[in-house]
Design an enzyme around this catalytic site. Structure first.
Site, PDB file in Angstrom:
ATOM      1  CB  CYS A  31      36.651  44.526  48.575  1.00  0.00           C
ATOM      2  SG  CYS A  31      37.486  44.344  47.212  1.00  0.00           S
ATOM      3  CB  CYS A  34      34.741  44.122  45.700  1.00  0.00           C
ATOM      4  SG  CYS A  34      35.793  42.716  46.271  1.00  0.00           S
TER       5      CYS A  34
END
Length: 105
Positions: A31, A34
């Site tokens: 991600c 992230c």
């Protein structure tokens, strides 16, 4: 204190049975947002050492835990006070916004 990597067992002992504030980042290595949030969490963990537990849960490794907390979008930050969820935020945050999120009343 650095960011604590949590699994189902350590989540219970560190967050649910913990005293005070804890912020938990539900994330995944694939991600992009992230990965952007990671260094910010590291800085905040160092700044708030001893005041707030900063933890991370890898949703790929701990899918049951992510499902238990209804995490559908990552990164998802969940704020706990004395083991109870009090707030959540989805998406990467800049440092000041993350500090505001953690310090909210």
């Amino acid at each position: 204190m650095s960011v604590v990597h949590l699994n189902a067992q350590s989540f219970a002992s560190e967050v649910l049975n913990g005293k005070g504030r804890a912020v938990v980042d539900f994330w995944a290595s694939w991600c992009g947002p992230c990965r952007m949030l990671g260094p910010v969490l590291d800085q905040v963990a160092d700044e708030l050492d001893g005041q707030v537990l900063v933890g991370k849960v890898d949703v790929d490794a701990e899918g049951d835990l992510a499902m238990q907390y209804n995490v559908n979008t990552i990164p998802c930050l969940v704020l706990f006070q004395d083991g109870k969820e009090i707030a959540r935020s989805v998406g990467a945050l800049p440092k000041e916004a993350l500090l505001d999120f953690i310090n909210q009343k």
